[in-house]
Design an enzyme around this catalytic site. Structure first.
Site, PDB file in Angstrom:
ATOM      1  N   LYS A  77       0.724  -1.201   0.128  1.00  0.00           N
ATOM      2  CA  LYS A  77       0.200  -0.059   0.119  1.00  0.00           C
ATOM      3  C   LYS A  77       1.222   0.952  -0.004  1.00  0.00           C
ATOM      4  CE  LYS A  77      -3.632   1.820   2.915  1.00  0.00           C
ATOM      5  NZ  LYS A  77      -4.394   2.133   4.355  1.00  0.00           N
ATOM      6  N   SER A 152      -9.271   1.858   3.613  1.00  0.00           N
ATOM      7  CA  SER A 152      -8.264   2.652   2.203  1.00  0.00           C
ATOM      8  C   SER A 152      -7.497   1.965   1.973  1.00  0.00           C
ATOM      9  CB  SER A 152      -8.121   3.834   3.324  1.00  0.00           C
ATOM     10  OG  SER A 152      -7.185   3.334   4.616  1.00  0.00           O
ATOM     11  N   SER A 176      -9.785  -0.431   7.842  1.00  0.00           N
ATOM     12  CA  SER A 176      -9.136  -0.698   6.800  1.00  0.00           C
ATOM     13  C   SER A 176      -8.405  -1.915   5.434  1.00  0.00           C
ATOM     14  CB  SER A 176      -7.691   0.658   6.268  1.00  0.00           C
ATOM     15  OG  SER A 176      -8.746   1.638   6.283  1.00  0.00           O
TER      16      SER A 176
HETATM   17  N1  GLN Z   1     -12.456   3.528   7.049  1.00  0.00           N
HETATM   18  C1  GLN Z   1     -11.936   4.296   8.369  1.00  0.00           C
HETATM   19  C2  GLN Z   1     -11.282   5.498   8.213  1.00  0.00           C
HETATM   20  O1  GLN Z   1     -11.600   6.137   7.441  1.00  0.00           O
HETATM   21  C3  GLN Z   1     -10.859   3.134   8.341  1.00  0.00           C
HETATM   22  C4  GLN Z   1      -9.806   3.809   7.754  1.00  0.00           C
HETATM   23  C5  GLN Z   1      -8.448   3.173   8.395  1.00  0.00           C
HETATM   24  O2  GLN Z   1      -8.287   1.754   8.818  1.00  0.00           O
HETATM   25  N2  GLN Z   1      -7.397   3.218   7.868  1.00  0.00           N
HETATM   26  O3  GLN Z   1     -10.906   6.187   9.623  1.00  0.00           O
END
Ligand code: GLN
Length: 482
Positions: A77, A152, A176
């Protein structure tokens, strides 16, 4: 033609001489090219990967020992540092920036002969649930291109889903890795906080962030975890607990377990009726197979998303203050007479996207004098209650199951106008980040709308071995055909 099933099968084929690392890399490069419309990758290291593959093929020929991830084709990532390669965190603010060192996880992958084929797209600074907030554009779900892959780490999920690599590293601060795995029908694993070093992982919320692993199966996850986990002199939060051996994951006997689920989670009005029904049906099967499955009251369900967003935005407002246009990446083109404050403002306004700005402002607000106790302190108290609850649950149970997400993959654009609705969809994943326990989403189900979804399983802190063992067994026994 090259066909990938698992690291173990691939290694058997390499040793039998029926396949070469160069075949594998060539295959994935071709697939990446064919599916470039999915926008899963932001960078592909074609030449480098081919050279590394050829060198590994030669090493085997010369009878040299094979690393644990010999020739395994991995993507990472865009928040994980790979020395001398560009990294952007999906943001314009890091434009033209190259990593100056390797993340510990990357260092360990390379030391075991993995081949890093490219960098995967993600929401800016890992903030989002759809991969629509990226300076590199959105990622499409390979099973239905009108839908998001989740976020994400959407690019990583799609890279595994569409067969564009063998394994991918993502990061999970509030879901994420697990949520995009759920939306894409692959395995997504977030270890305990402290299991994998965060050195070289661009910080979103440091007391929540963990590197996680996407794969097609649990033994692959275990193999990568064995390599990248463990103590690290560069990250004092990396734990010294013994790292589970991958071999122990597939050899464990099936035994009856005490399993809990949160009553309020399955009764949540946000939960899709069909997902609920299928999880209840699975609970019946688990019981029929000799496990004990019991509901546990969880009175804090409505508080976990607010607590998560107060604490993570607070941490992010502080973490992201380093991006000021002076040291890295994007710098606003300002008049020479502009003072420093206006220069910072111009660079940060021009470099950050709207979601990141919203979170920096929210975080700065909850930390500001006069509001600190009402928001930040309160959220810390909620976090402590959740940790106490977790300890109580795992005094009595071996594992906790929940849906991974309340619905299957959203349509593109569906949640973009309503950030609160988007945040609320994190309801089932943020718990494990708030409490530091490991969690996994395993692809067990198909919805009548044609999309896959997973079951989320959690165990107590540092009990990854039992989590991976039972996940492996459950996939074999309960996976529904598509
Ligand atoms: N959807 C969550 C957020 O927007 C998770 C993000 C993540 O785990 N990096 O914070």
């Amino acid at each position: 033609m090259f066909k990938y099933t698992s690291i173990q099968d691939y290694h058997t084929d390499l040793l039998n001489g029926t396949v070469l690392c160069t075949d594998a890399v060539q295959h994935f490069l071709l697939q990446i090219d064919k599916r470039s419309n999915l926008n899963a990758y932001t960078q592909v290291f074609s030449e480098e990967a081919m050279q590394k593959a050829a060198a590994l093929d030669q090493q085997r020929k010369d009878g040299k020992p094979m690393g644990k991830l010999h020739g395994v084709v991995i993507s990472i990532k865009d928040v994980i540092c790979y020395k001398d390669h560009a990294i952007s965190a999906g943001s314009k603010i890091l434009q033209n920036f190259n990593s100056v060192y390797n993340a510990t996880a990357v260092e360990r992958l390379l030391a075991e002969d993995a081949i890093i084929i490219g960098v995967t797209n993600c929401d800016e600074f890992a903030m989002g649930s759809t991969n629509e907030n990226s300076a590199h554009g959105k990622v499409l779900n390979a099973l239905d291109e009108t839908r998001v892959p989740g976020g994400s780490s959407g690019g990583s999920a799609v890279a595994v889903q569409a067969g564009l690599c063998m394994v991918s590293l993502g990061s999970d601060t509030g879901g994420s890795v697990r949520q995009p795995a759920d939306f894409c029908g692959v395995v997504g694993f977030k270890p305990s906080y402290g299991r994998i070093s965060r050195y070289g992982l661009i910080a979103y919320a440091s007391s929540f962030d963990q590197i996680g692993i996407f794969a097609n199966n649990v033994p692959d996850v275990a193999q990568v975890l064995e390599v990248i986990a463990g103590e690290d002199e560069f990250d004092s939060t990396a734990a010294s607990e013994a790292v589970p051996a991958a071999a122990a994951v597939t050899t464990a006997p099936v035994k009856p377990l005490r399993i809990a689920y949160f009553r309020e989670a399955l009764e949540s009005p946000a939960l899709d009726a069909e997902i609920k029904e299928n999880i209840l049906a699975l609970i019946d099967k688990l019981k029929a197979d000799g496990h004990t499955v019991s509901p546990v009251d969880f009175e804090y369900l409505d508080y976990i998303v607010p607590a998560y967003y107060v604490l993570t935005t607070a941490e992010s407002s502080s973490n992201l203050s380093r991006f000021d246009g002076v040291k890295y990446g994007f710098r606003a083109d300002v008049d020479k007479k502009t003072d420093l404050t206006d220069f910072y403002k111009a660079s940060r306004s021009g470099g950050f996207g709207w979601e990141v700005k919203r979170r920096i402002m929210l975080g700065t607000f909850v930390l500001s004098a006069g509001y600190y106790d009402a928001y930040f302190t309160k959220a810390q108290q909620v976090r402590q209650l959740l940790v106490n609850k977790t300890n109580m649950v795992f005094n009595q149970f071996d594992a906790l199951i929940l849906p991974t997400a309340p619905t299957t993959a959203f349509r593109i654009g569906e949640k973009m106008e309503d950030p609160i609705a988007m945040y609320l969809a994190d309801i089932f994943t943020v718990f494990s980040n708030l409490t530091g326990i490991p969690g996994i989403s395993i692809p067990l189900f198909w919805h009548s709308n044609g999309m896959p979804y997973g079951l989320q399983i959690m165990t107590n802190r540092f009990c990854e071995l039992s989590l991976l063992q039972l996940s492996h067994q459950w996939i074999q026994r309960y996976r529904f055909a598509g």
